[in-house]
Design a protein around this motif. Structure first.
Motif, PDB file in Angstrom:
ATOM      1  N   ARG A 151      40.455 -11.096  38.831  1.00 51.32           N
ATOM      2  CA  ARG A 151      40.902 -10.872  40.207  1.00 51.32           C
ATOM      3  C   ARG A 151      39.699 -10.718  41.115  1.00 51.32           C
ATOM      4  NH1 ARG A 151      46.143  -7.001  41.064  1.00 51.32           N
ATOM      5  NH2 ARG A 151      44.834  -6.259  42.775  1.00 51.32           N
ATOM      6  N   PRO A 152      39.739 -11.321  42.307  1.00 54.59           N
ATOM      7  CA  PRO A 152      38.570 -11.231  43.191  1.00 54.59           C
ATOM      8  C   PRO A 152      38.260  -9.818  43.652  1.00 54.59           C
ATOM      9  CG  PRO A 152      40.433 -12.249  44.332  1.00 54.59           C
ATOM     10  CD  PRO A 152      40.804 -12.158  42.885  1.00 54.59           C
ATOM     11  N   ASP A 153      39.285  -8.983  43.863  1.00 55.76           N
ATOM     12  CA  ASP A 153      39.004  -7.626  44.316  1.00 55.76           C
ATOM     13  C   ASP A 153      38.274  -6.831  43.241  1.00 55.76           C
ATOM     14  OD1 ASP A 153      41.410  -7.916  42.909  1.00 55.76           O
ATOM     15  OD2 ASP A 153      42.286  -6.111  43.765  1.00 55.76           O
ATOM     16  N   LEU A 154      38.603  -7.059  41.966  1.00 51.78           N
ATOM     17  CA  LEU A 154      37.895  -6.376  40.890  1.00 51.78           C
ATOM     18  C   LEU A 154      36.449  -6.861  40.807  1.00 51.78           C
ATOM     19  CD1 LEU A 154      40.554  -6.384  38.008  1.00 51.78           C
ATOM     20  CD2 LEU A 154      40.018  -4.545  39.628  1.00 51.78           C
ATOM     21  N   ALA A 155      36.249  -8.178  40.965  1.00 54.38           N
ATOM     22  CA  ALA A 155      34.898  -8.726  40.936  1.00 54.38           C
ATOM     23  C   ALA A 155      34.055  -8.154  42.071  1.00 54.38           C
ATOM     24  CB  ALA A 155      34.948 -10.245  41.024  1.00 54.38           C
ATOM     25  N   ARG A 156      34.635  -8.086  43.271  1.00 57.93           N
ATOM     26  CA  ARG A 156      33.888  -7.555  44.408  1.00 57.93           C
ATOM     27  C   ARG A 156      33.593  -6.068  44.232  1.00 57.93           C
ATOM     28  NH1 ARG A 156      33.258 -10.835  48.718  1.00 57.93           N
ATOM     29  NH2 ARG A 156      34.354 -12.827  48.643  1.00 57.93           N
ATOM     30  N   GLN A 157      34.528  -5.331  43.643  1.00 54.10           N
ATOM     31  CA  GLN A 157      34.282  -3.911  43.379  1.00 54.10           C
ATOM     32  C   GLN A 157      33.095  -3.748  42.434  1.00 54.10           C
ATOM     33  OE1 GLN A 157      37.689  -1.764  41.842  1.00 54.10           O
ATOM     34  NE2 GLN A 157      36.432  -0.058  41.128  1.00 54.10           N
ATOM     35  N   MET A 158      33.054  -4.572  41.401  1.00 48.62           N
ATOM     36  CA  MET A 158      31.944  -4.497  40.456  1.00 48.62           C
ATOM     37  C   MET A 158      30.631  -4.878  41.123  1.00 48.62           C
ATOM     38  SD  MET A 158      31.191  -6.768  37.057  1.00 48.62           S
ATOM     39  CE  MET A 158      30.486  -8.084  38.044  1.00 48.62           C
ATOM     40  N   LEU A 159      30.620  -5.983  41.882  1.00 49.97           N
ATOM     41  CA  LEU A 159      29.386  -6.471  42.478  1.00 49.97           C
ATOM     42  C   LEU A 159      28.867  -5.558  43.590  1.00 49.97           C
ATOM     43  CD1 LEU A 159      30.328 -10.250  42.627  1.00 49.97           C
ATOM     44  CD2 LEU A 159      28.632  -9.200  41.127  1.00 49.97           C
ATOM     45  N   ALA A 160      29.757  -4.786  44.191  1.00 51.04           N
ATOM     46  CA  ALA A 160      29.337  -3.873  45.242  1.00 51.04           C
ATOM     47  C   ALA A 160      28.625  -2.642  44.689  1.00 51.04           C
ATOM     48  CB  ALA A 160      30.541  -3.428  46.075  1.00 51.04           C
ATOM     49  N   ASP A 161      28.833  -2.344  43.399  1.00 46.83           N
ATOM     50  CA  ASP A 161      28.271  -1.132  42.791  1.00 46.83           C
ATOM     51  C   ASP A 161      27.183  -1.513  41.796  1.00 46.83           C
ATOM     52  OD1 ASP A 161      27.735   1.355  41.818  1.00 46.83           O
ATOM     53  OD2 ASP A 161      29.772   1.781  41.124  1.00 46.83           O
ATOM     54  N   GLU A 162      26.033  -1.903  42.338  1.00 40.83           N
ATOM     55  CA  GLU A 162      24.934  -2.372  41.499  1.00 40.83           C
ATOM     56  C   GLU A 162      24.349  -1.255  40.644  1.00 40.83           C
ATOM     57  OE1 GLU A 162      20.864  -5.057  42.120  1.00 40.83           O
ATOM     58  OE2 GLU A 162      21.756  -3.982  43.803  1.00 40.83           O
ATOM     59  N   ARG A 163      24.495  -0.011  41.088  1.00 39.48           N
ATOM     60  CA  ARG A 163      23.958   1.095  40.309  1.00 39.48           C
ATOM     61  C   ARG A 163      24.744   1.317  39.020  1.00 39.48           C
ATOM     62  NH1 ARG A 163      23.237   2.707  45.625  1.00 39.48           N
ATOM     63  NH2 ARG A 163      21.129   3.436  46.156  1.00 39.48           N
ATOM     64  N   THR A 164      26.046   1.075  39.079  1.00 38.96           N
ATOM     65  CA  THR A 164      26.891   1.285  37.899  1.00 38.96           C
ATOM     66  C   THR A 164      26.919   0.052  37.014  1.00 38.96           C
ATOM     67  OG1 THR A 164      28.283   2.859  39.103  1.00 38.96           O
ATOM     68  CG2 THR A 164      29.218   1.863  37.102  1.00 38.96           C
ATOM     69  N   PHE A 165      27.031  -1.121  37.620  1.00 36.44           N
ATOM     70  CA  PHE A 165      27.104  -2.376  36.875  1.00 36.44           C
ATOM     71  C   PHE A 165      25.785  -3.114  37.079  1.00 36.44           C
ATOM     72  CE2 PHE A 165      31.440  -1.230  38.106  1.00 36.44           C
ATOM     73  CZ  PHE A 165      32.060  -1.206  36.865  1.00 36.44           C
ATOM     74  N   ASP A 166      24.877  -2.939  36.142  1.00 37.04           N
ATOM     75  CA  ASP A 166      23.508  -3.397  36.322  1.00 37.04           C
ATOM     76  C   ASP A 166      23.194  -4.564  35.383  1.00 37.04           C
ATOM     77  OD1 ASP A 166      20.958  -3.457  37.366  1.00 37.04           O
ATOM     78  OD2 ASP A 166      20.408  -1.428  36.745  1.00 37.04           O
ATOM     79  N   ARG A 167      22.064  -5.214  35.637  1.00 37.57           N
ATOM     80  CA  ARG A 167      21.600  -6.316  34.785  1.00 37.57           C
ATOM     81  C   ARG A 167      20.746  -5.749  33.655  1.00 37.57           C
ATOM     82  NH1 ARG A 167      19.661  -9.241  40.075  1.00 37.57           N
ATOM     83  NH2 ARG A 167      21.381 -10.640  40.583  1.00 37.57           N
ATOM     84  N   VAL A 168      21.378  -5.046  32.779  1.00 37.74           N
ATOM     85  CA  VAL A 168      20.701  -4.463  31.627  1.00 37.74           C
ATOM     86  C   VAL A 168      21.416  -4.910  30.359  1.00 37.74           C
ATOM     87  CG1 VAL A 168      19.893  -2.456  32.933  1.00 37.74           C
ATOM     88  CG2 VAL A 168      22.098  -2.342  31.761  1.00 37.74           C
ATOM     89  N   GLY A 169      20.820  -4.609  29.208  1.00 33.43           N
ATOM     90  CA  GLY A 169      21.422  -4.984  27.946  1.00 33.43           C
ATOM     91  C   GLY A 169      20.716  -6.176  27.321  1.00 33.43           C
ATOM     92  N   PRO A 170      21.076  -6.521  26.102  1.00 28.47           N
ATOM     93  CA  PRO A 170      20.383  -7.573  25.337  1.00 28.47           C
ATOM     94  C   PRO A 170      20.381  -8.929  26.022  1.00 28.47           C
ATOM     95  CG  PRO A 170      21.828  -6.284  23.906  1.00 28.47           C
ATOM     96  CD  PRO A 170      22.123  -5.848  25.301  1.00 28.47           C
ATOM     97  N   VAL A 171      21.504  -9.317  26.662  1.00 30.30           N
ATOM     98  CA  VAL A 171      21.566 -10.643  27.287  1.00 30.30           C
ATOM     99  C   VAL A 171      20.515 -10.770  28.375  1.00 30.30           C
ATOM    100  CG1 VAL A 171      22.967 -12.185  28.703  1.00 30.30           C
ATOM    101  CG2 VAL A 171      23.991 -11.040  26.732  1.00 30.30           C
ATOM    102  N   PHE A 172      20.445  -9.789  29.275  1.00 29.37           N
ATOM    103  CA  PHE A 172      19.490  -9.875  30.368  1.00 29.37           C
ATOM    104  C   PHE A 172      18.060  -9.651  29.901  1.00 29.37           C
ATOM    105  CE2 PHE A 172      22.987  -9.733  33.431  1.00 29.37           C
ATOM    106  CZ  PHE A 172      22.511 -10.647  34.363  1.00 29.37           C
ATOM    107  N   GLU A 173      17.874  -8.892  28.828  1.00 28.74           N
ATOM    108  CA  GLU A 173      16.524  -8.758  28.285  1.00 28.74           C
ATOM    109  C   GLU A 173      15.991 -10.113  27.835  1.00 28.74           C
ATOM    110  OE1 GLU A 173      16.799  -5.855  25.221  1.00 28.74           O
ATOM    111  OE2 GLU A 173      17.212  -4.186  26.601  1.00 28.74           O
TER     112      GLU A 173
END
Length: 475
Positions: free
Chosen positions: A67-89
């Motif tokens: 759902r777009p509203d869920l995606a926008r909620q996630m993308l708006a909160d960069e502190r909680t949903f960050d580019r960390v973890g094995p994939v981004f490493e």
């Protein structure tokens, strides 16, 4: 063509968020075989199971946002949903810590530094460089020739990315080698994201991948060092001299903007930061725009009515010449084709984040460490948001008397949303529109093969797209 009877859909799906689990998980592997062998078919079916769908990536749970509203909620909160973890490493190890790959703490510093390089007036200055590379590519085509459009568009956009970054460009041999390195990297990165253990195996593909990365890193370092030396020799700072090469100023290129960038404390990009930004900008600029152009030509070949409207527009506006920045306001149908291609086949088709703390989305608890993925491909094909969502209908983007379209703006996520929205959106749309109009004004491209298969890679693109070039008569 009419505006496709665009439904007056809401800006978000109605009702409570539906939760679900994707069927078909394999023992130990989870849904990895589906994501590798038939990723679009698998993703395309997820919305039927819910708005927030749990999948298994090996032994890990991941959540796909449909759902777009869920995606926008996630993308708006960069502190909680960050580019960390094995994939981004692994991505940062290969591409560097650039704006499109860095964690939140680095993004907060980098974004304001790079934003000025992509303002409208800067994009206008890059446009002549784009046009020169487009003209050069078209001059190399011959009537009746069969080309792989994937390769042709990638060569073109790589040349544009390098030229707009460095102004002087590269010689043909260096540009070809750089493009080959990028291609090897992109094919390998998606496999490594899904199957990280593969990179430890003594396979020929891994040796090619390692060689490609070494070549890429050495080329970027060489190009940046040459620019710094050129600036010193000209008696100017950071290469922003007043000399010209082929009628263009080095000060008009992206590298000059990066060298001039300063943070709030007046600090410049470090040598490693500069290297990383250049790497990410070339990679993102070349591959995503290449995919948009390739898919656009594929979709146009299958729709004579849309192609006829495009032909009429480019004949009237361009009369056989290469498009320029000043033509963009009149290339309205061309721009709609580009946006509709981005809706149907977005290059950035899956974008992961990691929850760095316990949180919730749509009323669902998301434990810390969970992978959360949004897919524009899924969101853009929801029937409750888009009329005839699987059809190629550029006129759904036609503006009415009020300046609006039948498209719900909040559901279009090809460039992301929030603080990490693609900084190069205007650059990419400009390049794609200029290139598509210029190609269509001179050539008809006719498919010479049957079914087009999608390559499993980090950017959504065909494996190959052979087409025959037929010279169009002068308008």
């Amino acid at each position: 063509m009419t505006a496709c009877g665009a439904a007056q859909a809401g800006t978000a799906p109605a009702g409570a968020v539906r939760f679900g689990r994707a069927p078909g998980a394999w023992p130990l592997l989870g849904h990895l075989p589906h994501l590798y062998a038939r990723p679009l078919a698998f993703l395309g079916g997820l919305a039927a199971h819910g708005d927030l769908v749990e999948v298994r990536i090996g032994g890990r749970r991941a959540y796909i946002l449909c759902r777009p509203d869920l995606a926008r909620q996630m993308l708006a909160d960069e502190r909680t949903f960050d580019r960390v973890g094995p994939v981004f490493e692994r991505i940062r190890a290969a591409m560097g810590n650039g704006l499109a790959t860095c964690v939140h703490a680095d993004h907060v510093r980098q974004r304001p530094m790079l934003q000025p390089a992509f303002r409208q007036e800067r994009v206008r200055a890059y446009a002549p460089l784009m046009c020169q590379e487009i003209a050069g590519a078209l001059e190399g085509w011959t009537d009746g020739q069969v080309v792989d459009v994937v390769d042709e568009m990638f060569s073109l956009t790589t040349a544009v990315a390098v030229r707009t970054l460095f102004s002087r460009g590269l010689d043909a041999e260096s540009a070809a080698a750089l493009g080959e390195s990028l291609d090897v990297f992109l094919r390998g990165s998606y496999t490594r994201a899904l199957f990280p253990y593969v990179e430890k195996l003594p396979l020929p593909a891994n040796r090619r991948y390692a060689r490609a990365l070494r070549h890429w890193e050495s080329e970027v370092s060489r190009i940046v060092a040459e620019r710094r030396r050129a600036g010193t020799h000209d008696g100017t700072h950071d290469g922003t001299h007043d000399g010209t090469h082929d009628g263009t100023h080095d000060g008009d290129d992206l590298l000059s903007a990066l060298l001039a960038a300063r943070d709030e404390q007046g600090g410049a990009l470090t040598e490693q930061e500069l290297h990383d930004q250049v790497a990410v900008l070339v990679l993102a600029g070349a591959e995503t725009t290449s995919a948009v152009l390739t898919w656009s030509l594929h979709l146009l070949a299958a729709d004579p009515e849309v192609r006829a409207a495009l032909d009429a527009e480019v004949d009237e506006v361009l009369a056989g010449r290469v498009a320029s920045f000043e033509d963009l306001p009149r290339l309205e149908h061309t721009a709609r084709v580009v946006r509709e291609t981005l809706r149907l086949l977005p290059p950035a088709w899956v974008l992961p984040r990691t929850a760095v703390r316990d949180t919730e989305l749509g009323g669902r608890r998301i434990p810390a460490g969970s992978m959360v993925v949004y897919s524009p491909y899924v969101v853009h094909r929801r029937a409750d948001l888009h009329a005839d969502p699987d059809r190629f209908l550029p006129d759904r983007w036609r503006r009415g008397a009020d300046g609006g379209t039948g498209m719900p703006r909040s559901s279009f996520l090809a460039f992301g949303s929030g603080p990490t929205r693609c900084v190069g959106e205007g650059f990419g749309l400009t390049e794609a529109t200029l290139a598509l109009a210029s190609v269509a004004g001179r050539w008809d491209l006719v498919p010479v093969a049957g079914r087009v298969r999608t390559a499993p890679r980090s950017v959504l693109a065909p494996r190959a797209l052979p087409m025959r070039l037929l010279k169009r008569p002068s308008p």
